[in-house]
Write a protein that holds these residues in place. Structure first.
Motif, short mmCIF file in Angstrom:
data_model
loop_
_atom_site.label_atom_id
_atom_site.label_comp_id
_atom_site.label_asym_id
_atom_site.label_seq_id
_atom_site.Cartn_x
_atom_site.Cartn_y
_atom_site.Cartn_z
N LYS A 105 13.88 30.88 -40.60
CA LYS A 105 15.05 31.68 -40.25
C LYS A 105 16.27 30.78 -40.07
CE LYS A 105 16.57 35.00 -36.71
NZ LYS A 105 17.69 34.19 -36.20
N GLY A 106 17.44 31.28 -40.45
CA GLY A 106 18.67 30.54 -40.21
C GLY A 106 18.85 30.24 -38.73
N GLY A 107 19.25 29.02 -38.41
CA GLY A 107 19.43 28.63 -37.02
C GLY A 107 18.19 28.03 -36.39
N SER A 108 17.09 27.92 -37.15
CA SER A 108 15.86 27.37 -36.59
C SER A 108 15.84 25.84 -36.64
CB SER A 108 14.64 27.93 -37.34
OG SER A 108 14.70 27.59 -38.72
N GLY A 109 16.82 25.23 -37.32
CA GLY A 109 16.88 23.78 -37.36
C GLY A 109 16.40 23.16 -38.65
N ARG A 110 16.37 23.94 -39.74
CA ARG A 110 15.87 23.42 -41.02
C ARG A 110 16.66 22.22 -41.52
NH1 ARG A 110 17.21 26.31 -44.51
NH2 ARG A 110 18.16 28.12 -43.50
N SER A 111 17.99 22.34 -41.53
CA SER A 111 18.83 21.27 -42.06
C SER A 111 18.70 20.00 -41.22
CB SER A 111 20.29 21.71 -42.13
OG SER A 111 20.45 22.75 -43.09
N ALA A 112 18.64 20.15 -39.90
CA ALA A 112 18.48 18.99 -39.03
C ALA A 112 17.15 18.28 -39.31
CB ALA A 112 18.56 19.41 -37.57
N ILE A 113 16.10 19.06 -39.51
CA ILE A 113 14.79 18.47 -39.78
C ILE A 113 14.77 17.83 -41.17
CG2 ILE A 113 12.38 19.07 -40.23
CD1 ILE A 113 12.57 21.00 -37.87
N ALA A 114 15.47 18.44 -42.13
CA ALA A 114 15.57 17.83 -43.46
C ALA A 114 16.23 16.47 -43.38
CB ALA A 114 16.33 18.76 -44.41
N LEU A 115 17.30 16.37 -42.61
CA LEU A 115 17.99 15.09 -42.43
C LEU A 115 17.10 14.07 -41.73
CD1 LEU A 115 21.68 15.91 -41.40
CD2 LEU A 115 20.92 14.51 -43.30
N ALA A 116 16.44 14.51 -40.66
CA ALA A 116 15.56 13.61 -39.93
C ALA A 116 14.42 13.12 -40.81
CB ALA A 116 15.01 14.31 -38.69
N THR A 117 13.90 14.00 -41.66
CA THR A 117 12.83 13.61 -42.59
C THR A 117 13.32 12.55 -43.56
OG1 THR A 117 11.84 15.82 -42.45
CG2 THR A 117 11.23 14.46 -44.34
N ALA A 118 14.55 12.73 -44.08
CA ALA A 118 15.11 11.76 -45.01
C ALA A 118 15.26 10.40 -44.36
CB ALA A 118 16.46 12.26 -45.53
N TYR A 119 15.78 10.36 -43.14
CA TYR A 119 15.93 9.09 -42.44
C TYR A 119 14.56 8.46 -42.16
CZ TYR A 119 20.95 9.20 -41.50
OH TYR A 119 22.33 9.16 -41.63
N GLN A 120 13.62 9.27 -41.69
CA GLN A 120 12.31 8.73 -41.31
C GLN A 120 11.56 8.15 -42.51
OE1 GLN A 120 8.95 10.01 -41.81
NE2 GLN A 120 8.02 8.53 -40.40
N LEU A 121 11.56 8.87 -43.64
CA LEU A 121 10.83 8.41 -44.83
C LEU A 121 11.53 7.21 -45.46
CD1 LEU A 121 9.83 11.81 -46.49
CD2 LEU A 121 8.36 10.24 -45.23
N SER A 122 12.86 7.20 -45.44
CA SER A 122 13.57 6.06 -46.02
C SER A 122 13.34 4.80 -45.20
CB SER A 122 15.07 6.37 -46.14
OG SER A 122 15.66 6.59 -44.87
N GLN A 123 13.27 4.94 -43.89
CA GLN A 123 12.98 3.79 -43.04
C GLN A 123 11.56 3.28 -43.25
OE1 GLN A 123 14.99 2.04 -40.74
NE2 GLN A 123 16.59 3.14 -41.85
N ALA A 124 10.67 4.18 -43.70
CA ALA A 124 9.29 3.79 -44.00
C ALA A 124 9.16 3.16 -45.38
CB ALA A 124 8.37 5.00 -43.88
N GLY A 125 10.27 3.03 -46.10
CA GLY A 125 10.25 2.36 -47.40
C GLY A 125 10.25 3.27 -48.60
N LYS A 126 10.29 4.58 -48.38
CA LYS A 126 10.34 5.53 -49.49
C LYS A 126 11.78 5.67 -50.00
CE LYS A 126 5.97 6.82 -49.16
NZ LYS A 126 5.00 6.48 -50.22
N ARG A 127 11.93 5.80 -51.31
CA ARG A 127 13.24 6.09 -51.89
C ARG A 127 13.46 7.59 -51.81
NH1 ARG A 127 12.43 4.04 -57.72
NH2 ARG A 127 10.50 5.18 -57.28
N VAL A 128 14.41 8.02 -51.00
CA VAL A 128 14.57 9.44 -50.66
C VAL A 128 15.91 9.96 -51.18
CG1 VAL A 128 14.65 11.14 -48.80
CG2 VAL A 128 13.17 9.13 -48.59
N LEU A 129 15.86 11.11 -51.84
CA LEU A 129 17.08 11.82 -52.25
C LEU A 129 17.12 13.16 -51.54
CD1 LEU A 129 19.59 12.08 -54.10
CD2 LEU A 129 18.09 13.23 -55.76
#
Length: 366
Positions: free
Chosen positions: A8-32
């Motif tokens: 649902k809108g407002g549940s935090g999807r975009s924030a979690i998408a951003l956090a996932t990108a940062y977390q995976l990139s810090q783990a060495g994954k090339r993230v787009l």
């Protein structure tokens, strides 16, 4: 991998998408990170351009805006016309004039994802879209479009219209185009084969779990109901759901466990905007759990059964039918329709029974 988040809108999807990108990139994954949502740009506090832009080490972001993608695609269409047609007609129509019709944005976004996926430049692509039925219908395009091509191609060739115009296809193609085609060539020429192969690659990516989703919800009752509806609807799109992210949990953990069994559930603490690494560290191993996600369809040739996973729907909300040609079965649920091709041992065989199981599976027997 391609990851997306549903909820649902407002549940935090975009924030979690951003956090996932940062977390995976810090783990060495090339993230787009690909986005159609202006909220993502506001959260990131960085302009997201139409070409992949470096955000941090191993982390790029791109805005897949439909109008820009339509302009690019139109230019490709004009190049193809100039290549095959002796007297091009589209040269005076410009991409900047074209308006985006309903459904175009999803098709254009999916094609952009395909191009980034097949480039080999990224290990993980995160799609931050609407997170609702429009996202699910987007990922279902390869399966649905290949069905339309398969069914209507054969119908056309065998119809009176197809038989009537087939003698004229060769002279017309010779006069107007730079090639000589017959009626059969319209379905077997290299361009058609390339399109079919592209659709098959998209279907294979879904079937093999290369594309997966996570449900994002809060303890709001409507958010929970929306997440469960999208879980069942995702199965109709062939999209595997690998888990539930319970954002800003308070007191509903037991309810969520009961509603979303057997999915793994991860509680996420309240995080201030901008603390993306803190939120990312609270996330589970999003890539590692995908292989454990329940498949959308299981076919047992020996037992002569097809088992379709439809969580969140009751028996009364599911409709099963089989076309007269008996090459597939059709499932209606959640305002979506899915045609499931049957393998050779079951093809041409009538359905002999269907049972809706307590675990949310529809078991079809032949």
């Amino acid at each position: 991998m391609i990851l997306t988040f549903l909820g649902k809108g407002g549940s935090g999807r975009s924030a979690i998408a951003l956090a996932t990108a940062y977390q995976l990139s810090q783990a060495g994954k090339r993230v787009l990170l690909t986005t159609q949502d202006p909220t993502t740009e506001l959260l990131l506090e960085t302009p997201i351009r139409l070409e992949p832009t470096s955000i941090s080490s191993n982390f790029w972001a791109v805005n897949i805006r439909a109008t820009a993608l339509l302009e690019q695609s139109w230019e490709e269409v004009k190049k193809l016309e100039a290549q095959y047609v002796r007297f091009p007609l589209l040269g005076n129509v410009y991409g900047q004039e074209l308006a985006v019709l309903p459904g175009m944005d999803q098709a254009l976004a999916l094609n952009a994802l395909r191009e980034y996926y097949e480039s080999g430049n990224y290990d993980v692509i995160i799609f931050d879209g609407a997170g609702d039925l429009t996202t699910l219908r987007m990922f279902a395009i390869p399966e649905h479009l290949s069905w339309y091509i398969r069914r209507f191609r054969d119908l056309f060739l065998n119809s009176d219209l197809g038989k009537t115009i087939s003698p004229f296809i060769q002279p017309i193609s010779n006069a107007v185009l730079n090639v000589t085609w017959t009626a059969e060539d319209l379905t077997d020429n290299p361009n058609a084969s390339e399109a079919n192969q592209m659709l098959e690659r998209g279907k294979t990516a879904l079937e093999q779990g290369k594309v997966a989703a996570y449900l994002v919800t809060t303890d709001d009752p409507y958010a929970l109901k929306t997440a469960k509806f999208l879980w069942g609807s995702a199965q109709q799109s062939g999209l595997r759901v690998a888990g539930v992210l319970l954002n800003q949990e308070t007191t509903v953990r037991e309810v969520v466990n009961e509603e979303f069994t057997p999915l793994p559930i991860t509680s996420l603490p309240p995080i201030d905007p901008g603390e993306w690494m803190a939120l990312g560290n609270a996330l589970p191993d999003l890539l590692g759990t995908i292989s454990q996600a329940p498949p959308t369809v299981e076919i047992d040739r020996n037992q002569r059964t097809v088992k379709v996973f439809l969580p969140g729907f009751s028996k009364q909300q599911v409709k099963l039918s089989q076309p007269k040609h008996q090459q597939e079965i059709t499932i209606d649920a959640g305002d979506q329709r899915r045609n499931i091709p049957l393998p050779p041992p079951l093809r041409g065989q009538p359905v002999t029974g269907a049972k809706f199981l307590e675990d949310g599976h529809l078991l079809v027997s032949f």
